[in-house]
Design an enzyme around this catalytic site. Structure first.
Site, PDB file in Angstrom:
ATOM      1  N   SER A   3       6.285  -5.230  -0.987  1.00  0.00           N
ATOM      2  CA  SER A   3       6.202  -3.801  -1.320  1.00  0.00           C
ATOM      3  C   SER A   3       6.419  -2.922  -0.077  1.00  0.00           C
ATOM      4  O   SER A   3       7.511  -2.953   0.484  1.00  0.00           O
ATOM      5  CB  SER A   3       4.861  -3.556  -2.021  1.00  0.00           C
ATOM      6  N   ALA A   4       5.421  -2.197   0.410  1.00  0.00           N
ATOM      7  CA  ALA A   4       5.597  -1.390   1.629  1.00  0.00           C
ATOM      8  C   ALA A   4       6.069  -2.255   2.800  1.00  0.00           C
ATOM      9  O   ALA A   4       6.906  -1.838   3.608  1.00  0.00           O
ATOM     10  CB  ALA A   4       4.298  -0.677   1.984  1.00  0.00           C
TER      11      ALA A   4
ATOM     12  N   HIS B  20       9.709  -2.611  -6.235  1.00  0.00           N
ATOM     13  CA  HIS B  20       9.196  -2.227  -7.576  1.00  0.00           C
ATOM     14  C   HIS B  20      10.284  -1.474  -8.359  1.00  0.00           C
ATOM     15  O   HIS B  20       9.982  -0.499  -9.046  1.00  0.00           O
ATOM     16  CB  HIS B  20       7.960  -1.318  -7.465  1.00  0.00           C
TER      17      HIS B  20
ATOM     18  N   GLY C  79       0.871  -1.172   0.000  1.00  0.00           N
ATOM     19  CA  GLY C  79       0.000   0.000   0.000  1.00  0.00           C
ATOM     20  C   GLY C  79       0.906   1.219   0.000  1.00  0.00           C
ATOM     21  O   GLY C  79       1.797   1.328  -0.821  1.00  0.00           O
TER      22      GLY C  79
ATOM     23  N   GLU D 101      10.259  -6.355  -9.743  1.00  0.00           N
ATOM     24  CA  GLU D 101       9.050  -7.146  -9.479  1.00  0.00           C
ATOM     25  C   GLU D 101       9.287  -8.597  -9.889  1.00  0.00           C
ATOM     26  O   GLU D 101       9.612  -8.865 -11.049  1.00  0.00           O
ATOM     27  CB  GLU D 101       7.864  -6.547 -10.230  1.00  0.00           C
TER      28      GLU D 101
END
Lengths: 235, 235
Positions: free
Chosen positions: B122-123, B159, B90, B194
């Site tokens: 990710s986060a 990413h 997020g 990714e």
């Protein structure tokens, strides 16, 4: 009377820095000999001195001299005689951190509000919004606050980029990021594409350049506005 | 013994969330029935309940139940019995802000350091680094600090995106942004594309997936490392 140019970028692809804006700047700084430069956004690569010399070489073309804030021992002194102001691009977190550390936020705001012509490009435009929360930059430093000048009653997203319909990348698009911003914040965001600028004259805000801009309002579908449109009612 | 998967993304283009990681996760959470989910990064769009249900439906495939931290009145209670942890993606600013507000930073670190298996995407991966300063996200909130878990002795850029050689856009490339970070900070940065992840087992850190990763060290030319390479000496 407020008199500002808030530009998406200093430089367009295939052209020299500020080249596309020179006529606009001649008008903005009309009658002024000297412009106070704020190089704080620059995170390195070149020194503040080198950055200032480069900007001076550009402003020479329109017969203006540049003095830079880093040449003064006291920021207050620098603003006392400022005829015009230009805040250049780089990293917005660094710029805002330096502005807070040097207690410049009220000094710039007071100067702009009392009519000193102001140019911002990229990071220097971001700070004209209510907050710097719609920057594209990395948080390479942690400023004490993200509140910025509030020269316009909304936020700016400079270097606005449309989603690439062929992308396979799963990182968020710019539009998604601004939507996330609106889940937690209420002010509109103006997505300024490279080559666009906002002209602020007193209470009048107008979109300059040849491109449309993308407007994001909380709980509304984003929409485009044409060059020359007024944004005076956006807040 | 530390046991973590730090993944660039939850989702690959054209596939379901976590699909490419399911085998890796079966191994990570081996012997555990229940995983504690941290949904704090999600800035809206779906509620924490909906996010949790979605994650539970995925973890069902490897016979794990999900409990989410937002279902507990007290974060300390949630971690007391945590068999495994998963922090989803997020917005990293929001995630870190929520982790500080809920006093979770030492709780996650203690759990991970004492061997509780951890997945970040990710986060949720960004926070495994020393700081979140190499996030790609917008500062939609202002966390009290950018310091994160420090499970690995460097920073993560999830990413990771290579520069587009045909781009006419003047906004900074990812590589330029990381270089700006290194003008003010010293720790290395791992650019994870990714489909890549880091596997941390005790003092051993290995690059997983089929892609190379890009390593950025202060004052060095960035370089690529092959899948399966060790990053145990990077700091």
């Amino acid at each position: 009377m407020t008199n500002c140019i808030i530009a998406s970028t200093s430089t367009l692809h295939g052209s020299q820095p500020l080249e596309y804006l020179l006529e606009t700047l001649e008008e903005l700084y009309q009658g002024q000999d000297e412009v106070l430069f704020i190089p704080y956004a620059r995170p390195g690569g070149i020194t503040h001195d080198e950055y200032t010399i480069g900007i001076n070489n550009i402003f020479k073309k329109i017969n203006k001299r540049i003095v830079s804030i880093h040449m003064f021992s006291d920021a207050q002194e620098a603003f006392k005689n400022a005829q015009g102001i230009y805040t250049g691009g780089g990293n917005t977190f660094l710029l805002v951190d330096q502005l807070y550390r040097n207690e410049c936020i009220p000094l710039i705001r007071d100067a702009v509000m009392s009519g000193t012509p102001y140019l911002g490009t990229s990071a220097g435009s971001n700070i004209c919004g209510l907050t710097m929360q719609t920057t594209n930059d990395m948080p390479i430093v942690h400023p004490p606050s993200l509140k910025t000048l509030g020269i316009v009653p909304f936020n700016i997203n400079p270097h606005y980029l449309d989603p690439d319909p062929n992308s396979t990348h799963k990182g968020e698009t710019r539009e998604t990021r601004i939507k996330e911003f609106h889940n937690l914040n209420t002010q509109p965001v103006v997505g300024l594409r490279e080559g666009s600028w906002l002209k602020v004259e007193g209470d009048k805000i107008t979109l300059g350049g040849n491109l449309t801009a993308r407007i994001f309002e909380k709980d509304k579908t984003p929409y485009e506005i044409e060059p020359g449109s007024s944004l005076s009612e956006l807040n």
